[in-house]
Design a protein around this motif. Structure first.
Motif, PDB file in Angstrom:
ATOM      1  N   LEU A  71       0.832  -1.200   0.000  1.00  0.00           N
ATOM      2  CA  LEU A  71       0.000   0.000   0.000  1.00  0.00           C
ATOM      3  C   LEU A  71       0.873   1.260   0.000  1.00  0.00           C
ATOM      4  O   LEU A  71       0.585   2.221  -0.721  1.00  0.00           O
ATOM      5  CB  LEU A  71      -0.953   0.004   1.198  1.00  0.00           C
ATOM      6  CG  LEU A  71      -1.946   1.153   1.257  1.00  0.00           C
ATOM      7  CD1 LEU A  71      -2.789   1.228  -0.013  1.00  0.00           C
ATOM      8  CD2 LEU A  71      -2.845   1.013   2.482  1.00  0.00           C
ATOM      9  N   LYS A  72       1.945   1.232   0.781  1.00  0.00           N
ATOM     10  CA  LYS A  72       2.877   2.370   0.776  1.00  0.00           C
ATOM     11  C   LYS A  72       3.452   2.569  -0.625  1.00  0.00           C
ATOM     12  O   LYS A  72       3.551   3.700  -1.108  1.00  0.00           O
ATOM     13  CB  LYS A  72       4.016   2.161   1.777  1.00  0.00           C
ATOM     14  CG  LYS A  72       3.660   2.452   3.204  1.00  0.00           C
ATOM     15  CD  LYS A  72       4.908   2.357   4.070  1.00  0.00           C
ATOM     16  CE  LYS A  72       4.570   2.665   5.508  1.00  0.00           C
ATOM     17  NZ  LYS A  72       5.758   2.746   6.347  1.00  0.00           N
ATOM     18  N   PHE A  73       3.852   1.462  -1.251  1.00  0.00           N
ATOM     19  CA  PHE A  73       4.402   1.540  -2.607  1.00  0.00           C
ATOM     20  C   PHE A  73       3.383   2.158  -3.562  1.00  0.00           C
ATOM     21  O   PHE A  73       3.729   3.036  -4.368  1.00  0.00           O
ATOM     22  CB  PHE A  73       4.824   0.152  -3.094  1.00  0.00           C
ATOM     23  CG  PHE A  73       5.357   0.150  -4.499  1.00  0.00           C
ATOM     24  CD1 PHE A  73       6.674   0.510  -4.746  1.00  0.00           C
ATOM     25  CD2 PHE A  73       4.544  -0.186  -5.569  1.00  0.00           C
ATOM     26  CE1 PHE A  73       7.177   0.533  -6.038  1.00  0.00           C
ATOM     27  CE2 PHE A  73       5.035  -0.160  -6.869  1.00  0.00           C
ATOM     28  CZ  PHE A  73       6.354   0.193  -7.094  1.00  0.00           C
ATOM     29  N   ALA A  74       2.145   1.718  -3.477  1.00  0.00           N
ATOM     30  CA  ALA A  74       1.094   2.241  -4.356  1.00  0.00           C
ATOM     31  C   ALA A  74       0.869   3.735  -4.118  1.00  0.00           C
ATOM     32  O   ALA A  74       0.605   4.485  -5.060  1.00  0.00           O
ATOM     33  CB  ALA A  74      -0.205   1.465  -4.145  1.00  0.00           C
ATOM     34  N   ARG A  75       0.977   4.168  -2.879  1.00  0.00           N
ATOM     35  CA  ARG A  75       0.812   5.589  -2.571  1.00  0.00           C
ATOM     36  C   ARG A  75       2.004   6.419  -3.057  1.00  0.00           C
ATOM     37  O   ARG A  75       1.854   7.586  -3.408  1.00  0.00           O
ATOM     38  CB  ARG A  75       0.644   5.784  -1.065  1.00  0.00           C
ATOM     39  CG  ARG A  75      -0.695   5.314  -0.540  1.00  0.00           C
ATOM     40  CD  ARG A  75      -0.788   5.502   0.953  1.00  0.00           C
ATOM     41  NE  ARG A  75      -2.055   5.009   1.457  1.00  0.00           N
ATOM     42  CZ  ARG A  75      -2.298   4.770   2.730  1.00  0.00           C
ATOM     43  NH1 ARG A  75      -1.351   5.007   3.641  1.00  0.00           N
ATOM     44  NH2 ARG A  75      -3.468   4.326   3.111  1.00  0.00           N
ATOM     45  N   LYS A  76       3.180   5.810  -3.046  1.00  0.00           N
ATOM     46  CA  LYS A  76       4.393   6.538  -3.423  1.00  0.00           C
ATOM     47  C   LYS A  76       4.600   6.609  -4.934  1.00  0.00           C
ATOM     48  O   LYS A  76       5.171   7.584  -5.431  1.00  0.00           O
ATOM     49  CB  LYS A  76       5.617   5.864  -2.783  1.00  0.00           C
ATOM     50  CG  LYS A  76       5.696   6.025  -1.291  1.00  0.00           C
ATOM     51  CD  LYS A  76       6.780   5.126  -0.764  1.00  0.00           C
ATOM     52  CE  LYS A  76       7.738   5.866   0.098  1.00  0.00           C
ATOM     53  NZ  LYS A  76       8.839   5.022   0.569  1.00  0.00           N
ATOM     54  N   LEU A  77       4.157   5.585  -5.654  1.00  0.00           N
ATOM     55  CA  LEU A  77       4.427   5.491  -7.084  1.00  0.00           C
ATOM     56  C   LEU A  77       4.050   6.755  -7.866  1.00  0.00           C
ATOM     57  O   LEU A  77       4.872   7.255  -8.648  1.00  0.00           O
ATOM     58  CB  LEU A  77       3.747   4.254  -7.690  1.00  0.00           C
ATOM     59  CG  LEU A  77       4.067   3.991  -9.157  1.00  0.00           C
ATOM     60  CD1 LEU A  77       5.568   3.783  -9.366  1.00  0.00           C
ATOM     61  CD2 LEU A  77       3.280   2.776  -9.647  1.00  0.00           C
ATOM     62  N   PRO A  78       2.873   7.329  -7.677  1.00  0.00           N
ATOM     63  CA  PRO A  78       2.561   8.540  -8.454  1.00  0.00           C
ATOM     64  C   PRO A  78       3.506   9.707  -8.149  1.00  0.00           C
ATOM     65  O   PRO A  78       3.788  10.520  -9.031  1.00  0.00           O
ATOM     66  CB  PRO A  78       1.133   8.889  -8.054  1.00  0.00           C
ATOM     67  CG  PRO A  78       0.637   7.813  -7.179  1.00  0.00           C
ATOM     68  CD  PRO A  78       1.769   6.899  -6.855  1.00  0.00           C
ATOM     69  N   HIS A  79       4.011   9.760  -6.938  1.00  0.00           N
ATOM     70  CA  HIS A  79       4.921  10.849  -6.567  1.00  0.00           C
ATOM     71  C   HIS A  79       6.322  10.621  -7.131  1.00  0.00           C
ATOM     72  O   HIS A  79       6.993  11.571  -7.538  1.00  0.00           O
ATOM     73  CB  HIS A  79       4.917  11.039  -5.049  1.00  0.00           C
ATOM     74  CG  HIS A  79       3.556  11.355  -4.531  1.00  0.00           C
ATOM     75  ND1 HIS A  79       2.933  12.553  -4.799  1.00  0.00           N
ATOM     76  CD2 HIS A  79       2.676  10.611  -3.818  1.00  0.00           C
ATOM     77  CE1 HIS A  79       1.729  12.548  -4.246  1.00  0.00           C
ATOM     78  NE2 HIS A  79       1.555  11.382  -3.662  1.00  0.00           N
ATOM     79  N   TRP A  80       6.764   9.385  -7.164  1.00  0.00           N
ATOM     80  CA  TRP A  80       8.035   9.079  -7.823  1.00  0.00           C
ATOM     81  C   TRP A  80       7.948   9.427  -9.310  1.00  0.00           C
ATOM     82  O   TRP A  80       8.852  10.063  -9.854  1.00  0.00           O
ATOM     83  CB  TRP A  80       8.395   7.602  -7.680  1.00  0.00           C
ATOM     84  CG  TRP A  80       8.878   7.188  -6.330  1.00  0.00           C
ATOM     85  CD1 TRP A  80       9.588   7.928  -5.428  1.00  0.00           C
ATOM     86  CD2 TRP A  80       8.692   5.901  -5.733  1.00  0.00           C
ATOM     87  NE1 TRP A  80       9.850   7.179  -4.313  1.00  0.00           N
ATOM     88  CE2 TRP A  80       9.314   5.935  -4.465  1.00  0.00           C
ATOM     89  CE3 TRP A  80       8.063   4.724  -6.131  1.00  0.00           C
ATOM     90  CZ2 TRP A  80       9.330   4.847  -3.614  1.00  0.00           C
ATOM     91  CZ3 TRP A  80       8.079   3.637  -5.284  1.00  0.00           C
ATOM     92  CH2 TRP A  80       8.708   3.704  -4.034  1.00  0.00           C
ATOM     93  N   LEU A  81       6.853   9.002  -9.932  1.00  0.00           N
ATOM     94  CA  LEU A  81       6.658   9.293 -11.353  1.00  0.00           C
ATOM     95  C   LEU A  81       6.536  10.798 -11.585  1.00  0.00           C
ATOM     96  O   LEU A  81       7.055  11.320 -12.578  1.00  0.00           O
ATOM     97  CB  LEU A  81       5.432   8.556 -11.897  1.00  0.00           C
ATOM     98  CG  LEU A  81       5.540   7.026 -11.925  1.00  0.00           C
ATOM     99  CD1 LEU A  81       4.206   6.412 -12.341  1.00  0.00           C
ATOM    100  CD2 LEU A  81       6.666   6.577 -12.825  1.00  0.00           C
TER     101      LEU A  81
END
Length: 188
Positions: free
Chosen positions: A153-163
Motif C-alpha cells: 500500500l505504501k508503494f502504491a501511494r508513493k508510485l505517483p509521486h516518484w513518477l
C-alpha cells in the motif's frame, strides 16, 4: 567536483555576508570560519575550471552539453529540495531557504557559464514551479513513509509521486538551456 566547489562557495559566502550584516543571527561560532571556507571552495573550483579549460574536449560537443545540463540540474534540484525541507535552519539564521537557494543557484549557474558550454535557464518562471512540485511530491513521499500501512500500500501511494518527480526532472532537463556565450565576455 567543479560544481560542488562552486556551489559551496556561493552557499558559504551568502551565509557569511548575511551574518556580517546580521551578527545577532550568528547562532554558532562555526560561522566565524565561513569566509575562509568559502574562499577555499572558490579556489578549488578555480582549479577544476583550469583543468577543464586545459582539456577543452571535456566541455565541447553535444554529449558535454547534456552532461553539463544533467550535473547542473542534479546539484540545483538536490540542494533546493533538501534546503526547503530544512527551512527551519535557514530561518534560525534569518534567511528564507527558497530565496537563499534562488540566489545561490543563479550565482552558481552564472559562474558555471565561464567553463560549461551551456547552463540552465533558472530565470524561467517554470524552473522554480517545477522544483516546487518536486518539493510537494517529496512531502507526500515522506507522509507515505510515516503512514502505518503495509508495504504494498505504501508503494502504491508513493508510485505517483516518484513518477511525478521523474516527470518534473525530465521537463527541467529538456528545457532549452542557455548557451554560455550569452554570459560572456562580461566579467563577473
Amino acid at each position: 567536483t567543479y560544481l560542488s566547489e562552486k556551489i559551496g562557495y556561493w552557499r558559504y559566502i551568502a551565509i557569511y555576508r548575511h551574518l556580517e550584516q546580521n551578527p545577532d543571527s550568528k547562532i554558532f561560532p562555526i560561522f566565524n570560519f565561513f569566509e575562509n571556507w568559502c574562499q577555499d571552495e572558490n579556489r578549488h573550483g578555480d582549479f577544476f575550471d583550469a583543468l577543464m579549460k586545459a582539456q577543452p574536449a571535456t566541455v565541447r560537443g553535444f554529449q558535454a552539453k547534456l552532461w553539463c545540463r544533467f550535473f547542473l540540474l542534479a546539484v540545483f534540484a538536490t540542494m533546493y529540495v533538501r534546503d526547503v525541507a530544512r527551512k527551519d535552519f535557514y530561518e534560525a539564521l534569518g534567511l528564507d531557504a527558497r530565496e537563499y537557494d534562488k540566489y545561490v543557484i543563479a550565482k552558481t549557474n552564472e559562474t558555471s557559464a565561464r567553463v560549461f558550454p551551456v547552463v540552465l535557464n533558472v530565470e524561467h518562471p517554470r524552473f522554480y514551479e517545477r522544483l516546487e512540485r518536486i518539493v510537494q511530491h517529496n512531502h507526500a513521499l515522506d507522509a507515505a513513509d510515516q503512514a502505518n500501512a503495509l508495504l504494498p500500500l505504501k508503494f502504491a501511494r508513493k508510485l505517483p509521486h516518484w513518477l511525478g518527480n521523474v516527470w518534473e526532472m525530465g521537463r527541467l532537463f529538456f528545457a532549452a538551456p542557455i548557451p554560455s556565450n550569452r554570459f560572456q565576455p562580461a566579467i563577473r
